[in-house]
Scaffold this motif. Structure first.
Motif, PDB file in Angstrom:
ATOM      1  N   PRO A 109      37.283  31.023 -90.425  1.00 35.02           N
ATOM      2  CA  PRO A 109      37.668  31.780 -88.907  1.00 35.02           C
ATOM      3  C   PRO A 109      36.881  31.266 -88.066  1.00 35.02           C
ATOM      4  CG  PRO A 109      37.603  33.470 -90.653  1.00 35.02           C
ATOM      5  CD  PRO A 109      37.037  32.243 -91.292  1.00 35.02           C
ATOM      6  N   LEU A 110      37.325  30.932 -86.631  1.00 39.97           N
ATOM      7  CA  LEU A 110      36.644  30.550 -85.751  1.00 39.97           C
ATOM      8  C   LEU A 110      36.846  31.825 -84.661  1.00 39.97           C
ATOM      9  CD1 LEU A 110      34.647  28.786 -83.925  1.00 39.97           C
ATOM     10  CD2 LEU A 110      36.732  27.531 -83.296  1.00 39.97           C
ATOM     11  N   ILE A 111      35.652  32.250 -83.978  1.00 41.31           N
ATOM     12  CA  ILE A 111      36.034  33.363 -83.099  1.00 41.31           C
ATOM     13  C   ILE A 111      35.202  33.015 -81.807  1.00 41.31           C
ATOM     14  CG2 ILE A 111      35.360  36.003 -82.447  1.00 41.31           C
ATOM     15  CD1 ILE A 111      35.376  36.118 -85.692  1.00 41.31           C
ATOM     16  N   VAL A 126      38.341  27.015 -76.324  1.00 38.74           N
ATOM     17  CA  VAL A 126      38.810  28.533 -76.350  1.00 38.74           C
ATOM     18  C   VAL A 126      40.019  28.584 -77.285  1.00 38.74           C
ATOM     19  CG1 VAL A 126      39.519  30.360 -75.166  1.00 38.74           C
ATOM     20  CG2 VAL A 126      37.301  29.069 -74.463  1.00 38.74           C
ATOM     21  N   LEU A 127      41.095  27.869 -76.660  1.00 37.84           N
ATOM     22  CA  LEU A 127      42.447  27.695 -77.276  1.00 37.84           C
ATOM     23  C   LEU A 127      42.400  27.447 -78.877  1.00 37.84           C
ATOM     24  CD1 LEU A 127      44.482  26.089 -74.569  1.00 37.84           C
ATOM     25  CD2 LEU A 127      44.249  28.656 -74.952  1.00 37.84           C
ATOM     26  N   MET A 128      41.398  26.803 -79.312  1.00 39.33           N
ATOM     27  CA  MET A 128      41.239  26.410 -80.803  1.00 39.33           C
ATOM     28  C   MET A 128      40.548  27.283 -81.695  1.00 39.33           C
ATOM     29  SD  MET A 128      40.842  22.097 -80.901  1.00 39.33           S
ATOM     30  CE  MET A 128      40.089  21.831 -79.636  1.00 39.33           C
ATOM     31  N   ALA A 129      40.259  28.585 -80.901  1.00 36.69           N
ATOM     32  CA  ALA A 129      39.452  29.540 -81.932  1.00 36.69           C
ATOM     33  C   ALA A 129      40.989  30.477 -82.203  1.00 36.69           C
ATOM     34  CB  ALA A 129      38.757  30.558 -80.652  1.00 36.69           C
ATOM     35  N   ASP A 130      40.435  31.097 -83.459  1.00 35.65           N
ATOM     36  CA  ASP A 130      41.763  31.852 -84.074  1.00 35.65           C
ATOM     37  C   ASP A 130      41.714  33.401 -83.143  1.00 35.65           C
ATOM     38  OD1 ASP A 130      41.996  30.062 -86.143  1.00 35.65           O
ATOM     39  OD2 ASP A 130      40.251  30.654 -87.148  1.00 35.65           O
ATOM     40  N   ILE A 131      40.374  33.835 -82.853  1.00 36.81           N
ATOM     41  CA  ILE A 131      40.482  35.006 -82.144  1.00 36.81           C
ATOM     42  C   ILE A 131      39.718  35.008 -80.879  1.00 36.81           C
ATOM     43  CG2 ILE A 131      39.542  37.529 -82.376  1.00 36.81           C
ATOM     44  CD1 ILE A 131      41.790  36.786 -84.399  1.00 36.81           C
ATOM     45  N   ARG A 132      39.772  35.618 -79.716  1.00 31.81           N
ATOM     46  CA  ARG A 132      39.224  35.541 -78.811  1.00 31.81           C
ATOM     47  C   ARG A 132      38.725  36.946 -78.364  1.00 31.81           C
ATOM     48  NH1 ARG A 132      42.303  31.150 -79.279  1.00 31.81           N
ATOM     49  NH2 ARG A 132      44.237  32.830 -79.381  1.00 31.81           N
ATOM     50  N   PHE A 133      37.658  37.267 -78.023  1.00 31.42           N
ATOM     51  CA  PHE A 133      36.979  38.516 -77.371  1.00 31.42           C
ATOM     52  C   PHE A 133      36.580  37.930 -75.981  1.00 31.42           C
ATOM     53  CE2 PHE A 133      36.462  39.775 -81.637  1.00 31.42           C
ATOM     54  CZ  PHE A 133      36.558  41.105 -81.851  1.00 31.42           C
ATOM     55  N   ALA A 134      36.877  38.937 -74.759  1.00 27.14           N
ATOM     56  CA  ALA A 134      36.267  38.274 -73.346  1.00 27.14           C
ATOM     57  C   ALA A 134      35.643  39.348 -72.671  1.00 27.14           C
ATOM     58  CB  ALA A 134      37.637  37.826 -72.731  1.00 27.14           C
ATOM     59  N   VAL A 178      42.739  32.794 -63.872  1.00 33.05           N
ATOM     60  CA  VAL A 178      43.558  33.946 -64.684  1.00 33.05           C
ATOM     61  C   VAL A 178      42.397  34.814 -65.128  1.00 33.05           C
ATOM     62  CG1 VAL A 178      44.683  34.740 -66.853  1.00 33.05           C
ATOM     63  CG2 VAL A 178      45.403  32.568 -65.390  1.00 33.05           C
ATOM     64  N   GLY A 179      42.188  36.063 -64.788  1.00 32.95           N
ATOM     65  CA  GLY A 179      41.360  37.008 -65.129  1.00 32.95           C
ATOM     66  C   GLY A 179      41.465  37.583 -66.312  1.00 32.95           C
ATOM     67  N   ALA A 180      40.338  38.420 -66.890  1.00 30.04           N
ATOM     68  CA  ALA A 180      40.448  38.767 -68.369  1.00 30.04           C
ATOM     69  C   ALA A 180      41.717  39.850 -68.493  1.00 30.04           C
ATOM     70  CB  ALA A 180      38.984  39.649 -68.482  1.00 30.04           C
ATOM     71  N   GLU A 181      41.821  40.585 -67.590  1.00 34.08           N
ATOM     72  CA  GLU A 181      43.120  41.726 -67.887  1.00 34.08           C
ATOM     73  C   GLU A 181      44.381  40.781 -68.046  1.00 34.08           C
ATOM     74  OE1 GLU A 181      43.153  44.816 -65.322  1.00 34.08           O
ATOM     75  OE2 GLU A 181      41.280  45.582 -65.569  1.00 34.08           O
ATOM     76  N   GLU A 182      44.490  39.757 -67.090  1.00 34.57           N
ATOM     77  CA  GLU A 182      45.796  39.216 -67.348  1.00 34.57           C
ATOM     78  C   GLU A 182      45.747  38.387 -68.546  1.00 34.57           C
ATOM     79  OE1 GLU A 182      48.559  35.966 -65.059  1.00 34.57           O
ATOM     80  OE2 GLU A 182      46.881  36.446 -64.017  1.00 34.57           O
ATOM     81  N   ALA A 183      44.679  38.014 -68.820  1.00 37.67           N
ATOM     82  CA  ALA A 183      44.553  37.213 -70.304  1.00 37.67           C
ATOM     83  C   ALA A 183      44.942  37.849 -71.206  1.00 37.67           C
ATOM     84  CB  ALA A 183      43.199  36.488 -70.350  1.00 37.67           C
ATOM     85  N   GLU A 184      44.548  39.058 -71.217  1.00 32.18           N
ATOM     86  CA  GLU A 184      44.702  40.045 -72.581  1.00 32.18           C
ATOM     87  C   GLU A 184      46.304  40.471 -72.673  1.00 32.18           C
ATOM     88  OE1 GLU A 184      42.919  44.242 -74.416  1.00 32.18           O
ATOM     89  OE2 GLU A 184      43.182  44.021 -72.141  1.00 32.18           O
ATOM     90  N   ARG A 185      46.621  40.853 -71.409  1.00 32.63           N
ATOM     91  CA  ARG A 185      48.150  40.956 -71.113  1.00 32.63           C
ATOM     92  C   ARG A 185      49.045  39.807 -71.639  1.00 32.63           C
ATOM     93  NH1 ARG A 185      51.577  40.288 -67.014  1.00 32.63           N
ATOM     94  NH2 ARG A 185      49.796  39.914 -65.601  1.00 32.63           N
ATOM     95  N   ILE A 186      48.769  38.803 -71.500  1.00 29.97           N
ATOM     96  CA  ILE A 186      49.724  37.531 -71.681  1.00 29.97           C
ATOM     97  C   ILE A 186      49.357  37.068 -73.438  1.00 29.97           C
ATOM     98  CG2 ILE A 186      50.144  36.908 -69.544  1.00 29.97           C
ATOM     99  CD1 ILE A 186      48.320  34.766 -69.841  1.00 29.97           C
ATOM    100  N   GLN A 190      42.411  38.750 -77.125  1.00 29.43           N
ATOM    101  CA  GLN A 190      42.768  39.611 -78.011  1.00 29.43           C
ATOM    102  C   GLN A 190      42.125  40.962 -77.515  1.00 29.43           C
ATOM    103  OE1 GLN A 190      42.326  36.824 -79.390  1.00 29.43           O
ATOM    104  NE2 GLN A 190      43.468  36.680 -81.305  1.00 29.43           N
ATOM    105  N   TRP A 191      40.907  40.947 -77.180  1.00 28.70           N
ATOM    106  CA  TRP A 191      40.035  42.078 -76.571  1.00 28.70           C
ATOM    107  C   TRP A 191      39.185  41.897 -75.614  1.00 28.70           C
ATOM    108  CZ3 TRP A 191      40.192  41.183 -82.237  1.00 28.70           C
ATOM    109  CH2 TRP A 191      40.816  41.752 -82.899  1.00 28.70           C
ATOM    110  N   ILE A 192      39.168  42.726 -74.622  1.00 28.33           N
ATOM    111  CA  ILE A 192      38.123  42.781 -73.564  1.00 28.33           C
ATOM    112  C   ILE A 192      37.175  43.860 -73.965  1.00 28.33           C
ATOM    113  CG2 ILE A 192      37.538  43.163 -71.111  1.00 28.33           C
ATOM    114  CD1 ILE A 192      40.542  42.608 -70.463  1.00 28.33           C
ATOM    115  N   VAL A 193      35.728  43.207 -73.669  1.00 28.63           N
ATOM    116  CA  VAL A 193      34.580  44.045 -74.272  1.00 28.63           C
ATOM    117  C   VAL A 193      33.690  43.955 -73.241  1.00 28.63           C
ATOM    118  CG1 VAL A 193      33.014  44.253 -75.957  1.00 28.63           C
ATOM    119  CG2 VAL A 193      35.268  43.508 -76.693  1.00 28.63           C
ATOM    120  N   PRO A 194      32.784  45.055 -72.899  1.00 32.61           N
ATOM    121  CA  PRO A 194      31.860  44.924 -71.842  1.00 32.61           C
ATOM    122  C   PRO A 194      30.898  43.934 -72.034  1.00 32.61           C
ATOM    123  CG  PRO A 194      32.191  47.344 -72.595  1.00 32.61           C
ATOM    124  CD  PRO A 194      33.081  46.454 -73.484  1.00 32.61           C
TER     125      PRO A 194
END
Length: 275
Positions: A109-111, A126-134, A178-186, A190-194
Motif C-alpha cells: 500500500p502507498l499512502i 498523489v493520484l497514484m497513492a491508494d489512500i490520501r490524508f490531507a 481545489v481546497g481540502a474540504e472540496e477534495a474530501e467531498r468529491i 479520504q481524510w482531512i487531518v490537522p
C-alpha cells in the motif's frame, strides 16, 4: 536487502528525497522545501528509485510519502522545462531506470500525507497513492492548462476514475485550486487531518495495514487496479483465482489458527468468570 538510505538528487538545496524505515513503514519525504518540492528530473528519478527499493525490501510492509515544508509538490521545476522539446522529453523518459508509473505496480500500500499545495505532475504522484490524508491547508490544481501542456503522467486517466468525468474535466480545464474540504467531498482525499497530526495519523494507518497479510494486500491492490479495465465476468474470475490461491497459502492457515485460539481463550475466560 539492506536498509533503505537517503537518496540525493543533484539539487544543491539538500538531499531532495529522504527515506527512513519506521515500524516496517517506508517514510519517503520530498525534501526541497525552498522550491515547494518542485521536481527536477534528478529528483523525480530518485523518488521512483526509492519507491522501487521500498517495494523490493522485505522489511517494508507499507509506504507513506509526504512533502517537507509547506507544500507537498508544486509540480515540475519550471527551470527544467526551459528549452525542453518532444525529442528531449522522449529521451529523458526512455533513460529512466524505473518507469514513471511504478507506484501503480507496487506490491504494498502507498499512502500520501498531503501537507500542502499540490500542482501539475505532483498531482499524478498523489493520484497514484491508494489512500490520501490531507491537511486543511492542502490545495490541489492540475495546472497543465495554464502552462500550455496536457494532462501529464496519466493524470486524466487517474483523476477521472477517482472523481468522475465531469469533475475531472472541471479540474483539468480550469486549472482552479481545489481546497481540502472540496477534495474530501468529491473523493480526491479520504481524510482531512490537522497539520500537526497529519504524518502521525498517516503512519499509524500504515502500521495497521502492515499488520495485515502482505499477500492479501498485494493481491487486493492488483485486483483493484486491474479491475479498472476488466468487465465483470473477467474481474470475478480473476478474484476467484486469487481466493483459491490464498486458501493454500500459510498465511490463511496461520491466521485461522490464531483466530481459533483467541476464540477459545475468550470462551475459557468467560467460563471462569461465570463460575
Amino acid at each position: 536487502m539492506g536498509p533503505i538510505t537517503d537518496h540525493a538528487s543533484k539539487d544543491s538545496d539538500a538531499q531532495s528525497i529522504l527515506c527512513k524505515i519506521v515500524n516496517q513503514i517506508a517514510l519517503i519525504t520530498l525534501n526541497r522545501p525552498s522550491r515547494l518540492n518542485a521536481l527536477t528530473p534528478e529528483m523525480r528519478e530518485a523518488y521512483l528509485e526509492t519507491l522501487d527499493r521500498a517495494d523490493r525490501d522485505a522489511d517494508v510492509r507499507a509506504i507513506v510519502v509526504t512533502g517537507a515544508g509547506r507544500a507537498f509538490c508544486a509540480g515540475a521545476d519550471l527551470t527544467a522545462l526551459e528549452g525542453l522539446d518532444a525529442a528531449k522529453m522522449r529521451s529523458r523518459m526512455q533513460d529512466q531506470k524505473v518507469p514513471f508509473d511504478r507506484a501503480l505496480r507496487l506490491g504494498k500500500p502507498l499512502i500520501a500525507a498531503v501537507n500542502g499545495a499540490v500542482a501539475g505532475i505532483g498531482m499524478a504522484h498523489v493520484l497514484m497513492a491508494d489512500i490520501r490524508f490531507a491537511a486543511p491547508e492542502a490545495r490541489f490544481t492540475t495546472a497543465f492548462a495554464r502552462l500550455g501542456l496536457t494532462a501529464e503522467g496519466g493524470t486524466a486517466w487517474l483523476l477521472t476514475r477517482l472523481v468522475g468525468t465531469a469533475r475531472a474535466m472541471d479540474m483539468l480545464c480550469s486549472s482552479r485550486m481545489v481546497g481540502a474540504e472540496e477534495a474530501e467531498r468529491i473523493g480526491l482525499v479520504q481524510w482531512i487531518v490537522p497539520a500537526d497530526e497529519l504524518l502521525d495519523r498517516a503512519l499509524a494507518y500504515a502500521v495497521v495495514l502492515a499488520g495485515n497479510s502482505a499477500y492479501s494486500l498485494a493481491r487486493m491492490r492488483e485486483q483493484v487496479y486491474s479491475a479498472w479495465e476488466q468487465d465483470w465476468p473477467s474481474a470475478y474470475e480473476h478474484s476467484q483465482q486469487f481466493v483459491y490461491e490464498s486458501l493454500d497459502r500459510p498465511e490463511f492457515t496461520e491466521l485461522a489458527a490464531r483466530r481459533k485460539a483467541e476464540r477459545e481463550s475468550r470462551a475459557a475466560d468467560a467460563s471462569t468468570a461465570s463460575a
